[in-house]
Design an enzyme around this catalytic site. Sequence first.
Site, PDB file in Angstrom:
ATOM      1  N   SER A 140      60.085   6.980  53.039  1.00  0.00           N
ATOM      2  CA  SER A 140      61.445   7.425  52.797  1.00  0.00           C
ATOM      3  C   SER A 140      62.091   6.604  51.670  1.00  0.00           C
ATOM      4  O   SER A 140      61.610   6.626  50.548  1.00  0.00           O
ATOM      5  CB  SER A 140      62.247   7.346  54.107  1.00  0.00           C
ATOM      6  OG  SER A 140      63.470   8.024  53.999  1.00  0.00           O
ATOM      7  N   ASP A 267      60.648  18.826  56.566  1.00  0.00           N
ATOM      8  CA  ASP A 267      61.410  17.577  56.604  1.00  0.00           C
ATOM      9  C   ASP A 267      62.906  17.893  56.588  1.00  0.00           C
ATOM     10  O   ASP A 267      63.412  18.463  55.619  1.00  0.00           O
ATOM     11  CB  ASP A 267      61.043  16.711  55.390  1.00  0.00           C
ATOM     12  CG  ASP A 267      61.592  15.296  55.467  1.00  0.00           C
ATOM     13  OD1 ASP A 267      62.727  15.126  55.951  1.00  0.00           O
ATOM     14  OD2 ASP A 267      60.887  14.363  55.046  1.00  0.00           O
ATOM     15  N   HIS A 296      60.335  14.178  59.102  1.00  0.00           N
ATOM     16  CA  HIS A 296      60.622  13.011  58.261  1.00  0.00           C
ATOM     17  C   HIS A 296      59.947  11.788  58.864  1.00  0.00           C
ATOM     18  O   HIS A 296      60.304  11.334  59.953  1.00  0.00           O
ATOM     19  CB  HIS A 296      62.131  12.784  58.151  1.00  0.00           C
ATOM     20  CG  HIS A 296      62.498  11.794  57.082  1.00  0.00           C
ATOM     21  ND1 HIS A 296      62.443  12.098  55.743  1.00  0.00           N
ATOM     22  CD2 HIS A 296      62.875  10.493  57.157  1.00  0.00           C
ATOM     23  CE1 HIS A 296      62.811  11.039  55.028  1.00  0.00           C
ATOM     24  NE2 HIS A 296      63.066  10.047  55.862  1.00  0.00           N
TER      25      HIS A 296
END
Length: 320
Positions: A140, A267, A296
Amino acid sequence: MPLLQPPPYKPKFPLQSGHIQTIFPRLFRKVSLPPVVKRRIETPDGDFLDIDWHLASSTRLAVIAHGLEGNSRRPYVLGMARALVLAGWDCITYNFRGCSHEMNKKSGMYHSGDTRDLHTVLKYGLDHGIYEDAALIGFSMGGNHVLKYLGEDPEKVPSKVKRAIGISVPCDLEKSAMRLCDKSNFIYSNYFLRSLRQKVKIKNNQFPDLYPLDKLSSIKNIVDFDNAYTAPINGFADAIDYYRQSSCKQFLSKIKIPSLILNAEDDPFLTPECYPVQEAEGSQFISLQIPKYGGHVGFADIPIEKQLWSESRAVRFLNT
């Protein structure tokens, strides 16, 4: 490089939902991997970083960067470190400023575009003189760090860095931040804001002028927080200026080592702009793979204790 075909990864029900993929591993996955070495290292500006060093008696080093409001002991970080140690890699997992057990000394905390600490940790590991090759892995925000670092100043990247992986990367920070403000993502937004508000209160004790508490009551989402604190503290005009300067997408064309981006189609944090298809097709170094499932930083299956698909994929990419 050509866009990679979606993999055959298809998790069992109910993990074919992006939201469940995002939440389920965080709640139920347990990874036991005590660090062989815990160290506090000094940064060039006189602050500190806490790192965990997982050793496999290897000449290859992987540095792993966590995501927003994560830390080096999160299951997704430990799971990747465990997979790589078993595959013959030493791993350093590190905590962003403000994410370890003790608040950092300097006024600034981490942000999406600040790659200085990644470079510091990487150099610290390589300076021991035992590693012939190195790799970078980021989740991320950490993935944005890794890809931006590689592209913003390629000559600065040590020559021993041979490969890199970004997982669930918000390549367009502005669009991703706006997506987090959607009502469908209120669980994640509230989670991040609750943690960030607590850190502002701690930093207020150190630097009351930079972290005024009277702004907290007006913050409703992550964009509000970045407008109130992240942008002004780090010299940006506002949140949009911060996002546009810090997004890795604009730096992908300058990356000079083989790099894999794994962004799941489902996601909930990402918009179409976060999937750098054109950049991958125009680069000989960037590979983009878009699994249909994964959420995610998920990519889990049942039983949850097994190695995640993303971990197996990372090992294949680094060891090929």
